[in-house]
Design an enzyme around this catalytic site. Structure first.
Site, PDB file in Angstrom:
ATOM      1  N   SER A  38      90.460   9.823   8.402  1.00 24.99           N
ATOM      2  CA  SER A  38      89.126  10.421   8.468  1.00 24.99           C
ATOM      3  C   SER A  38      88.296   9.767   9.576  1.00 24.99           C
ATOM      4  O   SER A  38      88.735   9.731  10.716  1.00 24.99           O
ATOM      5  CB  SER A  38      88.455  10.309   7.097  1.00 24.99           C
ATOM      6  N   ASP A 186      91.202  16.332   5.017  1.00 23.31           N
ATOM      7  CA  ASP A 186      90.943  14.897   5.138  1.00 23.31           C
ATOM      8  C   ASP A 186      92.105  14.064   4.591  1.00 23.31           C
ATOM      9  O   ASP A 186      92.559  14.254   3.469  1.00 23.31           O
ATOM     10  CB  ASP A 186      89.666  14.568   4.354  1.00 23.31           C
TER      11      ASP A 186
END
Length: 319
Positions: A38, A186
């Site tokens: 991320s 993510d």
């Protein structure tokens, strides 16, 4: 002094990790293998491209994060606009602005695809294929989808890793062998802190993990109904899932940056708050290195030091 670096995800809070990184670099560490999830994937990619912690600090301090959330025509539909966009696009915002920002920064260093990265640096980015229920370690896992890893866009891989579920649109990745589309989100859904990624027996240098840690009461979420419960579930999954694991098993190699009162999606963060986050990382890293040694690291991890710590740039085995 060579070391590997692994950066945890955390949205806008990632500037705290840059504070810790700047201290590590001031100690003389150079990075051989770099990974991130991320927001951590942004730091990892730019670091692999040749940016320093000081340069990343300057970039993040000047960047208006709200530019990553461009309005669309859905926003002009009263009441139901955002819900309609979420239903159709599977995310409130496109990831295109974030991807372009990363791409422009990489291009300034002459980097577009993974093969453009320096030969003596290995970059790994974590993402989650929710169509196939698989953790993706990019770029190498792209072979499974029929792609040449070296020719894949680094910025696209970062965008995949940063696609917070329901907040950003998932990235569509065609699985060429079956001609079916995968939705990639993510990396924190499956591994927000992949500090294990470069583990080796008898490591030649250490792996440093750069992680964010919560501070007690600041992580209490008010739950009033299904929506707030879902939001709390998402933040818990992405923000706090690795905290206990780090505290019990990885303290010897993890710089834990305390973060108070900031959520990963606080894109309106002020410069003053950014500075506070950065300094939190600086202080955490200074405290960490005041009590750290490679010998203790090896002992805690049950390893033996077989060769010298300082290595040739051509060496590829990690820690």
């Amino acid at each position: 002094m060579w070391a590997d670096a692994v950066f945890e995800g955390g949205g806008v809070k990632g500037i705290g990790l840059v504070g810790a990184l700047s201290v590590a670099e001031s100690k003389g560490y150079k990075w051989k293998n770099i990974a991130g999830t991320s927001a951590g994937s942004i730091i990892a990619a730019l670091l692999a491209a040749g940016y320093t912690g000081k340069e990343l600090y300057e970039i993040l301090m000047e960047q208006d994060f709200l530019q990553f959330l461009p309005p669309s025509w859905y926003d002009y539909i009263p009441v139901v606009g955002p819900a309609l966009r979420l239903w159709i696009k599977k995310g409130l915002y496109p990831g295109t602005a974030l991807e372009k920002w990363v791409a422009d920064l990489l291009k300034a260093k002459g980097i577009q695809t993974f093969k453009d990265l320096p030969d003596d640096v290995k970059l790994r980015i974590i993402a989650s294929d929710i169509s196939r229920s698989q953790l993706l370690v990019l770029p190498e896992d792209l072979k499974l989808y029929g792609y040449d890893p070296g020719s894949f866009s680094v910025a696209k891989a970062v965008c995949m890793s940063c696609s917070i579920p329901f907040f950003f649109e998932p990235v569509k990745l065609l699985h060429l062998p079956t001609r079916k589309t995968s939705y990639v989100v993510d990396g924190g859904v499956l591994s927000n802190f992949p500090v294990w990624l470069f583990d080796q027996d008898n490591p030649r240098w250490p792996t440093f993990g750069f992680a964010l840690c919560s501070e007690g009461d600041n992580q209490i979420h008010q739950i009033d109904g299904p929506l707030s419960m879902f939001r709390s579930l998402l933040y818990t999954m992405l923000d706090a899932r690795d905290n206990r694991f780090v505290q019990q098993h990885e303290e010897i190699r993890t710089i834990q940056v305390p973060i108070a009162g900031v959520k990963m999606t606080d894109f309106s963060l002020s410069k003053e708050k950014k500075e506070q986050l950065f300094m939190s990382g600086v202080k955490a890293a200074e405290l960490f290195f005041n009590h750290w040694s490679f010998e203790q690291y090896l002992s805690a991890r049950g390893k033996s030091k077989q060769i010298t710590y300082k290595m040739r740039p051509s060496d590829q085995i990690g820690g």
